[in-house]
Design an enzyme around this catalytic site. Structure first.
Site, mmCIF file in Angstrom:
data_model
loop_
_atom_site.group_PDB
_atom_site.id
_atom_site.type_symbol
_atom_site.label_atom_id
_atom_site.label_comp_id
_atom_site.label_asym_id
_atom_site.label_seq_id
_atom_site.Cartn_x
_atom_site.Cartn_y
_atom_site.Cartn_z
ATOM 1 N N ASP A 20 0.877 -1.157 0.000
ATOM 2 C CA ASP A 20 0.000 0.000 0.000
ATOM 3 C C ASP A 20 0.928 1.225 0.000
ATOM 4 O OD1 ASP A 20 -2.287 1.707 0.528
ATOM 5 O OD2 ASP A 20 -1.544 1.813 2.582
ATOM 6 N N ASP A 22 -0.173 5.143 0.813
ATOM 7 C CA ASP A 22 -0.444 6.148 1.844
ATOM 8 C C ASP A 22 -0.327 5.550 3.243
ATOM 9 O OD1 ASP A 22 -1.034 8.133 -0.073
ATOM 10 O OD2 ASP A 22 -3.077 7.409 -0.261
#
Length: 225
Positions: A20, A22
Site C-alpha cells: 500500500d 499512503d
C-alpha cells in the site's frame, strides 16, 4: 492457523511483494495532502479516517472526498513539486533488498496515480508496477472526476489487482503489506498479509493481522529457522 515463523518463511520465499502507499510507503495520506493544498483539510481527513476504518464503501468515500476537494491539474502538480510525499524510514532499503533478490515489487494504492508514480520513481519501481486511481481533468485543467473503471476505485480493489497479477505473471506467493482495512482484505488472494503501523495504527488491523510490524527494519533481517 499459520504461525509467525511460517509467515516469515513465506515472506522470504515470496516472488512478489505488494505495498500500500499512503501511511505505508509514505508517511502521509495523499488525499489529505491534496485537501490541504485545496483548503478543505479538516473535513476530508475526517472522511479518510472513516473510510480507512472500513465504515464507508471505498468508492463512495473517494467520490465524496474528491467532490469536496475538486483538485485541478495545477494543484496536483504543485503538491508534487512543493510538498512531495515523505518516504517512510526503511522503505528504500527494504525495496532495494527485495529487488536484489529478484522479487517483483508493486505499489497498489487507492490514492492517485500521478502522486504514486512519483513515489515509485524514488524507489526505482517501474510505472508498470503501479496500480492506483487516475484523476480526470477537463482541457482547461479543472477537475473532471476519476476513472471509475480502475480496480483500485472499488472496495476489494486491491484483492482484484493481486488476483490479476497472479493470473498474468503466475506468481506463486504474493505478500501484501499495508496499514489499512482495505490492505488486510486483499489476503486472500494474497498468500500473506503484514500489517504496518509505523505511521498510523489502525486498531482493527493491529488486532487482526497475524503479523504486525511498526518498523520496516523488522523485514530486513534473514529468516530464522
Amino acid at each position: 492457523m499459520v504461525s509467525h515463523s511460517e509467515l516469515r518463511k513465506l515472506f522470504y520465499s515470496a516472488d512478489a511483494v505488494c505495498f500500500d502507499v499512503d501511511s505505508t510507503v509514505i508517511r502521509e495520506e495523499g488525499i489529505d495532502e491534496l485537501a490541504k493544498i485545496c483548503g478543505v483539510e479538516d473535513a476530508v481527513s475526517e472522511m479518510t479516517r472513516r473510510a480507512m476504518g472500513g465504515a464507508v464503501p471505498f468508492k463512495a468515500a473517494l467520490t465524496e472526498r474528491l467532490a469536496l476537494i475538486q483538485p485541478s491539474r495545477e494543484q496536483v502538480q504543485r503538491l508534487i513539486a512543493e510538498q512531495p510525499p515523505h518516504l517512510t524510514p526503511g522503505i528504500r532499503e527494504l525495496v532495494s533488498r527485495l529487488q536484489e533478490r529478484n522479487v517483483q515489487v508493486f505499489l497498489i494504492s487507492g490514492g492517485f496515480r500521478s502522486i504514486v508514480e512519483h513515489v515509485a520513481s524514488k524507489l526505482n519501481i517501474p510505472a508498470t508496477n503501479v496500480f492506483a486511481n487516475r484523476l480526470k481533468f477537463y482541457f482547461n485543467g479543472e477537475y473532471a472526476g476519476f476513472d471509475e473503471m480502475q480496480p483500485t476505485a472499488e472496495s476489494g480493489g486491491k484483492g482484484k489487482v493481486i488476483k490479476l497479477l497472479k493470473e498474468k505473471f503466475r506468481f506463486k506467493k504474493i505478500i501484501m503489506i499495508g496499514d489499512g482495512a482495505t490492505d488486510m482484505e486483499a489476503c486472500p488472494p494474497a498468500d500473506a498479509f503484514i500489517g504496518f503501523g509505523g505511521n498510523v495504527i489502525r486498531q482493527q488491523v493491529k488486532d487482526n493481522a497475524k503479523w504486525y510490524i511498526t518498523d520496516f527494519v523488522e523485514l530486513l533481517g534473514e529468516p530464522k529457522e
